[in-house]
Each structure stands twice: as C-alpha cells, then as structure tokens.
Design an enzyme around this catalytic site. Sequence first.
Site, PDB file in Angstrom:
ATOM      1  CG  ASN A 353      42.406  44.742  46.007  1.00  0.00           C
ATOM      2  OD1 ASN A 353      42.714  45.474  45.084  1.00  0.00           O
ATOM      3  ND2 ASN A 353      41.567  45.091  46.957  1.00  0.00           N
ATOM      4  CB  ILE A 354      45.931  44.869  42.402  1.00  0.00           C
ATOM      5  CG1 ILE A 354      44.991  46.078  42.409  1.00  0.00           C
ATOM      6  CG2 ILE A 354      46.911  44.939  41.239  1.00  0.00           C
ATOM      7  CD1 ILE A 354      45.646  47.401  42.691  1.00  0.00           C
ATOM      8  CG  HIS A 355      49.112  39.063  43.657  1.00  0.00           C
ATOM      9  ND1 HIS A 355      48.956  37.716  43.867  1.00  0.00           N
ATOM     10  CD2 HIS A 355      50.359  39.229  43.154  1.00  0.00           C
ATOM     11  CE1 HIS A 355      50.073  37.095  43.524  1.00  0.00           C
ATOM     12  NE2 HIS A 355      50.937  37.978  43.084  1.00  0.00           N
ATOM     13  CB  CYS A 356      43.012  38.242  43.185  1.00  0.00           C
ATOM     14  SG  CYS A 356      43.369  38.306  44.930  1.00  0.00           S
ATOM     15  CB  ILE A 357      42.278  41.035  38.887  1.00  0.00           C
ATOM     16  CG1 ILE A 357      43.059  42.309  39.239  1.00  0.00           C
ATOM     17  CG2 ILE A 357      41.072  40.847  39.801  1.00  0.00           C
ATOM     18  CD1 ILE A 357      42.278  43.603  38.938  1.00  0.00           C
TER      19      ILE A 357
END
Length: 364
Positions: A353-357
């Site tokens: 999700n957002i943290h991963c990208i």
Amino acid sequence: MKILHTTPAQDGFYMPAEFAPHEGCLMIWPERSDSWQYGAYAARKAFLTVIRAIAKSEKMTVLCSETQYDNARAQLPDEVRLVVMETDDAWARDVGPTFVVSRTGERRGIDWGFNAWGGEVDGLYPSWERDNCVARKFCDLLENDCYDKRDFICEGGSIHVDGEGTALVTEACLLSAGRNPDLSRAEIEQVLCDYLGVSKVIWIPSGIYNDETNEHVDNICCFTAPGEVVLAWTDDESDPQYALSRASLAALEAAVDAKGRALTVHRLPLPAPVTITAEECEGLDLCDGEPTRTPGERLAASYVNFYIANGAIVMPAFGDPNDKPAQDMLQMLFPTREIIAVPARDILIGGGNIHCITQQIPKR
Ligand code: KQY
C-alpha cells in the site's frame, strides 16, 4: 558518488524517523502486468492521487521505464521530476536506498541487497536485478554517497525507526528463510545497529495475515512519535489476524526503547477482510506461467501503511466503515498534518500500500 565500505554508525550517521522533515519522496510508475490488473491503468490513477497528495508539501521524484516516459510525463504534475530508470516493479520503499543523515548536515544512502522478498525460497518474481540496482543509481542521481550492504537482504518496508536510537522489525520477516538464513538473530540485530545507527531493536513476532512480504513491519506497526506506536488491531477473535496483533501487542507492552521508555501503543482498527475478485484476477497476467492471485484471496489491507509527508498523512482508504475511525485516530496523533485518505484498493491488489510505494528522502 562514492561507494562506502564503512558503516553509518561508525561514520556518525543514523536513519531519521519518518516524521522528521523531508526534502522529498521517491516513487516508481507502475507498469508490471502481473502485479497491476488490466495493464496498470487503475493503479496509475491511484498512484497519481498519492503523488498529488505528497507533492503539496514535498518534492516528488518518479522513476519510470523508457517506454512509459511519455505517458507518465503527460499525466504527472509539471513540478514532479520524472527520471527514466529500469525497475522490476513499483515498490520504492523496498528497492530505494534507506537514507541516513549526520548531525553535521550530510545525507547518504544504504544499498541493501534486494531479492524480491525471498529470492529462490519464496520470492515474488523470478528476476529482480533491475530492482536491486535502484538504490545505488538513485544515490548517484542525488549525488549522495552510498553504503554497500548488498550482502544483507533487507527492504525499507521491513524496518521502522524512531530517530532516537530504536528500530522496530518483525521476526516473521527478518528471520525468514529467504532473507539472511546464515545470520543469527543477534547478528541481524548488529547489522541493523551498525547501518541504521540504532542501539535497540524491538522485535514483534508477526505482521498482517497473508502479507506476502513475510509480514513487513510497515503494514502492522510504526512509530508516530518517539515512545509512541500505532498497531493494526481487530477485536474479532475469529479473525486469524487477532492472534497476530495480540502477540505483537504483548511484545510491544513488554519492550522499552533505546531511551528506556515504555511504549504507548495506539490500536488502529483494521478494515474488514478485503479479498480479490474473480474479475480483478482476470485482469492480471501470469508470472512465470503462474497466476499471481486467486479469486477470493485475502489481501493484506491495513491503515498502518500510511506515508508521513511534511504537511500531510497520506493514508489508504478501503471504502470500509473503519476508514473514518482510522482517519480520526491518525488526525489525533498527527494534529498539525492534514489527513488525506486515498482510495487504495488498486494499490492493494499489487500486494502493498501507500507506505510500500513511497520512499522518503530526509532533509540533510
Ligand atoms: O512492500 C510491499 N508490501 C511490497 C509487496 C510486493 C508485492 C509484489 N507483488
């Protein structure tokens, strides 16, 4: 740019917390058709929403392939820097450099080894060499010297720090057979201390149920301030996540940080289980002849996977009744930042999700 063979700790460098001021943020334009359904069209829209939210308060850099350059340039805001760099997928947190800073105002990167979350043991794609080169190339672009630690497999999503000497990791990931099987837990801790500039590593047992990264910490728990963490939480004892979150709570409650503080644990509610549909699976190409998802598979949805921008918290929303309570809790914990909730299902389908990208680039 110099390739360094010393360690950040011995040179006086440490990894700052994500809530410390950033110079910018790195992301990668999604393209891979076995990760992103229907040719990544919907994923690009979701990534663009994240980019616009972060660009309000940080300088954005996006990497893309040569073939996607014109398409990405046409869709990205003018102020976003777009750089052609070949990658295997779009997980900037995991393949970008982990940045460390010194108290004298210098910034350097760490180039960990990357093997697609498990290499030959349980890696998620068969070839990862382009991803493995991103950290060093990106340091070169920024003119930041870079520590060579390719002999240690580590992803940015598998570590969190408080910026005051403490790191947070999961046993499920850092001790997994596909990472560094020849190192003991104590040896892994020593690497983290030497490279992140910490003196204390807090281990929680697990992450989010069915998280294909071997349960990265960034999906279950993170620091919101020194001495304070959020933990992904469910009260539903019949959910397999319940035991995982409970065990992590026990570990966090028993821990003290590098400064000897007990941690305050905020329980951030999880959305109801999110599963992938047959239609979504239909839009995914095969990877090495195998499907990457099966209809009904549970995805690792969690609100903990937010990005802390200078002026905002960019959090995933799933169209779930818990979107609002999660947003309210994050607003309470980050009172000076705007909370921007981004519909994130099309990112979740890719497996994160957002943290991963997003990879933050700290201020020097
Ligand atoms: O950090 C992450 N959560 C990345 C997940 C990668 C999944 C690949 N399909």
